[in-house]
Design a protein around this motif. Structure first.
Motif, PDB file in Angstrom:
ATOM      1  N   TYR A   1     -11.513  -2.376   3.475  1.00 42.88           N
ATOM      2  CA  TYR A   1     -10.166  -2.156   2.730  1.00 42.88           C
ATOM      3  C   TYR A   1     -10.380  -2.943   1.238  1.00 42.88           C
ATOM      4  O   TYR A   1     -10.710  -3.916   0.984  1.00 42.88           O
ATOM      5  CB  TYR A   1      -9.202  -2.760   3.332  1.00 42.88           C
ATOM      6  N   ASN A   2      -9.935  -2.175   0.189  1.00 39.67           N
ATOM      7  CA  ASN A   2     -10.166  -2.654  -1.155  1.00 39.67           C
ATOM      8  C   ASN A   2     -11.517  -3.059  -1.816  1.00 39.67           C
ATOM      9  O   ASN A   2     -11.426  -3.838  -2.370  1.00 39.67           O
ATOM     10  CB  ASN A   2      -8.794  -3.520  -1.449  1.00 39.67           C
TER      11      ASN A   2
ATOM     12  N   GLU B   1       0.793  -1.116   0.152  1.00 38.76           N
ATOM     13  CA  GLU B   1       0.094   0.242   0.078  1.00 38.76           C
ATOM     14  C   GLU B   1       1.006   1.307  -0.070  1.00 38.76           C
ATOM     15  O   GLU B   1       1.616   1.393   0.814  1.00 38.76           O
ATOM     16  CB  GLU B   1      -0.965   0.037   1.103  1.00 38.76           C
TER      17      GLU B   1
ATOM     18  N   ASP C   1      -9.421   2.807   0.646  1.00 38.57           N
ATOM     19  CA  ASP C   1      -7.987   2.325   0.722  1.00 38.57           C
ATOM     20  C   ASP C   1      -7.254   2.472   2.121  1.00 38.57           C
ATOM     21  O   ASP C   1      -6.230   2.580   2.126  1.00 38.57           O
ATOM     22  CB  ASP C   1      -7.300   3.334  -0.365  1.00 38.57           C
TER      23      ASP C   1
ATOM     24  N   SER D   1      -3.991  -1.432  -2.407  1.00 37.25           N
ATOM     25  CA  SER D   1      -5.554  -1.592  -2.843  1.00 37.25           C
ATOM     26  C   SER D   1      -5.617  -1.343  -4.362  1.00 37.25           C
ATOM     27  O   SER D   1      -4.841  -1.070  -5.078  1.00 37.25           O
ATOM     28  CB  SER D   1      -6.292  -0.293  -2.171  1.00 37.25           C
TER      29      SER D   1
END
Length: 177
Positions: free
Chosen positions: A77-78, A30, A70, A118
């Motif tokens: 997340y993602n 990330e 992100d 992400s």
């Protein structure tokens, strides 16, 4: 589809492409700005219905509240989320045309591992030679052409490309049509 030192080879054409400012990485993280090496697949398509017709029947429209999480420490997340969303996110409905069409890949999606990076999208480029934050970016006409031909699950190979040294930022050259 396959990334080559000369561009993205797809459906009999070679398309110029911009990659991440961090180059290509076998250890994507990330925030590193790198494009991940590996075999990815097209996992979806988003488009701006106020700017473009759906490129495929399976494409999903981007609405005013559509975001992408992100934040590695967040359960979403993602994943796509809706506004108002308190954690770190990116707006999918942008004032500029970068996300008028977005091809989603399965990089760390839909079951994300925190910190592995992400969303790796295929989207419109800002300008020639301007790198991305890790995505693959194309000229608008090339992206529209690609979006009209790609299928769900379509493989996208990003090989290590030993000695890969993009010119003009992180451009992978291709045809200039």
């Amino acid at each position: 589809m396959r990334l080559t030192p000369r561009g993205l080879c797809a459906f009999g054409r070679l398309l110029p492409v911009e990659v991440g400012r961090g180059g290509l990485s076998t250890d994507k993280r990330e925030g590193d700005g790198a494009t991940p090496v590996g075999l990815l697949h097209i996992a979806g398509m988003l488009y701006r219905p106020d700017r473009i017709a759906p490129p495929q029947p399976w494409a999903q429209s981007i609405g005013p509240r559509d975001l992408w999480c992100d934040a590695p420490d967040h359960p979403a997340y993602n994943l796509p989320v809706k506004a108002a969303f308190p954690a770190s996110h990116e707006a999918l409905r942008r004032a500029d045309p970068l996300y008028d069409i977005v091809l989603l890949t399965d990089w760390n999606f839909p079951h994300a591992v925190a910190g592995k990076g992400s969303a790796i999208f295929l989207h419109q480029r800002r300008r020639q030679g301007f790198p991305t934050a890790g995505c693959l970016a194309f000229r608008r006409d090339h992206l529209i052409w690609l979006a009209g031909r790609v299928s769900l699950g379509e493989p996208l190979l990003i090989p290590p490309l030993a000695g890969f040294a993009p010119r003009g930022g992180n451009t992978v050259a291709g045809d200039k049509a």
